[in-house]
Design a protein around this motif. Structure first.
Motif, PDB file in Angstrom:
ATOM      1  N   TRP A  74      43.905  42.004  47.543  1.00 23.78           N
ATOM      2  CA  TRP A  74      42.864  42.105  46.529  1.00 23.78           C
ATOM      3  C   TRP A  74      43.436  42.561  45.184  1.00 23.78           C
ATOM      4  CZ3 TRP A  74      37.939  40.478  47.440  1.00 23.78           C
ATOM      5  CH2 TRP A  74      37.570  40.308  48.774  1.00 23.78           C
ATOM      6  N   LEU A  75      43.022  41.839  44.126  1.00 22.50           N
ATOM      7  CA  LEU A  75      43.432  42.154  42.755  1.00 22.50           C
ATOM      8  C   LEU A  75      42.195  42.135  41.868  1.00 22.50           C
ATOM      9  CD1 LEU A  75      45.676  42.535  40.552  1.00 22.50           C
ATOM     10  CD2 LEU A  75      45.684  40.021  40.352  1.00 22.50           C
ATOM     11  N   SER A 118      43.410  37.034  48.126  1.00 17.45           N
ATOM     12  CA  SER A 118      44.453  36.128  48.621  1.00 17.45           C
ATOM     13  C   SER A 118      44.698  36.428  50.097  1.00 17.45           C
ATOM     14  CB  SER A 118      45.746  36.314  47.814  1.00 17.45           C
ATOM     15  OG  SER A 118      45.516  36.107  46.438  1.00 17.45           O
ATOM     16  N   PRO A 119      43.921  35.825  50.999  1.00 17.81           N
ATOM     17  CA  PRO A 119      44.091  36.102  52.425  1.00 17.81           C
ATOM     18  C   PRO A 119      45.431  35.624  52.971  1.00 17.81           C
ATOM     19  CG  PRO A 119      42.583  34.256  52.109  1.00 17.81           C
ATOM     20  CD  PRO A 119      42.868  34.820  50.762  1.00 17.81           C
ATOM     21  N   SER A 121      49.413  33.814  51.503  1.00 20.56           N
ATOM     22  CA  SER A 121      50.262  33.683  50.316  1.00 20.56           C
ATOM     23  C   SER A 121      50.016  32.394  49.556  1.00 20.56           C
ATOM     24  CB  SER A 121      51.744  33.769  50.722  1.00 20.56           C
ATOM     25  OG  SER A 121      52.074  32.721  51.630  1.00 20.56           O
ATOM     26  N   ASN A 122      49.500  31.367  50.242  1.00 24.05           N
ATOM     27  CA  ASN A 122      49.285  30.069  49.594  1.00 24.05           C
ATOM     28  C   ASN A 122      47.806  29.770  49.347  1.00 24.05           C
ATOM     29  OD1 ASN A 122      48.584  29.750  52.293  1.00 24.05           O
ATOM     30  ND2 ASN A 122      49.294  27.613  52.378  1.00 24.05           N
ATOM     31  N   LEU A 123      46.918  30.752  49.556  1.00 24.76           N
ATOM     32  CA  LEU A 123      45.478  30.519  49.422  1.00 24.76           C
ATOM     33  C   LEU A 123      44.840  31.691  48.676  1.00 24.76           C
ATOM     34  CD1 LEU A 123      42.947  28.818  50.208  1.00 24.76           C
ATOM     35  CD2 LEU A 123      42.820  30.215  52.297  1.00 24.76           C
ATOM     36  N   SER A 124      44.010  31.383  47.685  1.00 21.98           N
ATOM     37  CA  SER A 124      43.360  32.456  46.924  1.00 21.98           C
ATOM     38  C   SER A 124      41.971  32.017  46.470  1.00 21.98           C
ATOM     39  CB  SER A 124      44.203  32.844  45.711  1.00 21.98           C
ATOM     40  OG  SER A 124      44.296  31.769  44.794  1.00 21.98           O
ATOM     41  N   PHE A 125      41.095  33.010  46.336  1.00 20.63           N
ATOM     42  CA  PHE A 125      39.740  32.809  45.826  1.00 20.63           C
ATOM     43  C   PHE A 125      39.500  33.845  44.724  1.00 20.63           C
ATOM     44  CE2 PHE A 125      39.832  31.649  50.272  1.00 20.63           C
ATOM     45  CZ  PHE A 125      39.221  30.399  50.295  1.00 20.63           C
ATOM     46  N   GLU A 126      38.789  33.438  43.684  1.00 14.81           N
ATOM     47  CA  GLU A 126      38.544  34.348  42.564  1.00 14.81           C
ATOM     48  C   GLU A 126      37.100  34.235  42.099  1.00 14.81           C
ATOM     49  OE1 GLU A 126      41.415  35.391  39.142  1.00 14.81           O
ATOM     50  OE2 GLU A 126      40.059  33.869  38.301  1.00 14.81           O
ATOM     51  N   LEU A 127      36.426  35.379  42.023  1.00 13.65           N
ATOM     52  CA  LEU A 127      35.074  35.450  41.474  1.00 13.65           C
ATOM     53  C   LEU A 127      35.163  36.076  40.093  1.00 13.65           C
ATOM     54  CD1 LEU A 127      31.988  35.130  41.875  1.00 13.65           C
ATOM     55  CD2 LEU A 127      31.980  37.475  42.783  1.00 13.65           C
ATOM     56  N   GLU A 128      34.580  35.409  39.099  1.00 18.25           N
ATOM     57  CA  GLU A 128      34.644  35.866  37.713  1.00 18.25           C
ATOM     58  C   GLU A 128      33.252  36.137  37.177  1.00 18.25           C
ATOM     59  OE1 GLU A 128      36.890  34.476  33.660  1.00 18.25           O
ATOM     60  OE2 GLU A 128      35.773  32.940  34.749  1.00 18.25           O
ATOM     61  N   TRP A 129      33.125  37.253  36.455  1.00 15.01           N
ATOM     62  CA  TRP A 129      31.879  37.612  35.775  1.00 15.01           C
ATOM     63  C   TRP A 129      32.118  37.621  34.280  1.00 15.01           C
ATOM     64  CZ3 TRP A 129      31.089  42.592  33.293  1.00 15.01           C
ATOM     65  CH2 TRP A 129      29.786  42.772  32.809  1.00 15.01           C
ATOM     66  N   LEU A 130      31.242  36.956  33.540  1.00 13.97           N
ATOM     67  CA  LEU A 130      31.333  36.888  32.087  1.00 13.97           C
ATOM     68  C   LEU A 130      30.064  37.487  31.482  1.00 13.97           C
ATOM     69  CD1 LEU A 130      32.594  33.195  31.709  1.00 13.97           C
ATOM     70  CD2 LEU A 130      33.984  35.261  31.695  1.00 13.97           C
ATOM     71  N   LYS A 131      30.239  38.360  30.514  1.00 18.53           N
ATOM     72  CA  LYS A 131      29.107  39.011  29.861  1.00 18.53           C
ATOM     73  C   LYS A 131      29.199  38.843  28.355  1.00 18.53           C
ATOM     74  CE  LYS A 131      25.794  42.002  28.827  1.00 18.53           C
ATOM     75  NZ  LYS A 131      24.354  41.673  29.021  1.00 18.53           N
TER      76      LYS A 131
END
Length: 207
Positions: A74-75, A118-119, A121-131
C-alpha cells in the motif's frame, strides 16, 4: 474585443516570496511551501467580456505534497494547494468596487489524493480523489460555481517485460461537474461540462 479600441497594455509583473521545507524519513516524504505574491498590470475579462488592463491582485497560500509507503503493498500520496487570491484594485467593474474581492475562477482549495494497492509485483490498482473548491465566476463576486469532488480508478497488469494491460475509469460516481465555469452579462452562467463516467482499456507492447 468587440467595440474595444484602446488596450493601453504594459508587461505583467510578479513579485513573490516562497519558503519551503522538504524531508524524507522511514517511508514518508513530504514538501511544504508557503508563499505570498503580488501581480501588477494583470489583464482580466469583466462581465461584459471586455479585457480590462492594469489590474492588480495579491495572493498567499500553502502548497503541500506527501507520499507514505504504508507497507509493501500500500502506497498513499496527496498534493494540495490552499490559498487566498484577491483583487487589489480600486476601480469599479459593472458599477461594483472589486477591491478585496476574490479573484474569479480561482478556487481557494485544489487537492488530489491517491491510494495504490499492489498485491503482486506486476499488478496494481489505484483509487484517486480529486477536489476543487467553489469559486466566483465574476470579478464582482455575484456568481459562483459550487466546485466538485471526483473519483478515478486505474489498474495496470504487466504480463511480461513487453506487454502491459491498463484500465481506467474516470468519474467513477458519474458526477455532473464543470471543467470550467464563468459568467457574462450576455450569456449568464456558462458551464463547460466535464466527462461522464468513462472506461478506457489499453494494451502497451514494447519491442
Amino acid at each position: 474585443q468587440r467595440a474595444q479600441e484602446v488596450a493601453d497594455l504594459d508587461s505583467e509583473s510578479v513579485k513573490s516570496v516562497e519558503l519551503g521545507l522538504r524531508a524524507q524519513r522511514a517511508g514518508l516524504s513530504y514538501e511544504l511551501i508557503a508563499y505570498v505574491m503580488q501581480r501588477k498590470n494583470l489583464i482580466f475579462r469583466d462581465s461584459d467580456f471586455f479585457n480590462v488592463a492594469d489590474g492588480e491582485t495579491r495572493h498567499k497560500g500553502l502548497e503541500a505534497a506527501l507520499q507514505y509507503q504504508i507497507n509493501e503493498q500500500w502506497l498513499w500520496s496527496m498534493a494540495a494547494s490552499a490559498g487566498e487570491h484577491r483583487y487589489e484594485d480600486d476601480r469599479l467593474i459593472g458599477g461594483v468596487a472589486i477591491d478585496g474581492n476574490d479573484v474569479d475562477s480561482a478556487p481557494s482549495l485544489v487537492a488530489n489524493s491517491q491510494l495504490r494497492w499492489s498485491p503482486r509485483s506486476n499488478l496494481s490498482f489505484e483509487l484517486e480523489w480529486l477536489k476543487q473548491d467553489d469559486y466566483y465566476t465574476d470579478a464582482e463576486n455575484f456568481h459562483a460555481y459550487a466546485g466538485h469532488s471526483l473519483f478515478n480508478l486505474r489498474a495496470e497488469w504487466h504480463l511480461d517485460s513487453t506487454l502491459k494491460l491498463t484500465a481506467r475509469v474516470r468519474n467513477l460516481t458519474d458526477k455532473a461537474y464543470a471543467e470550467r465555469a464563468d459568467f457574462s452579462s450576455f450569456s449568464g452562467d456558462r458551464y463547460f461540462p466535464g466527462e461522464p463516467r468513462s472506461l478506457y482499456l489499453g494494451a502497451h507492447l514494447s519491442f
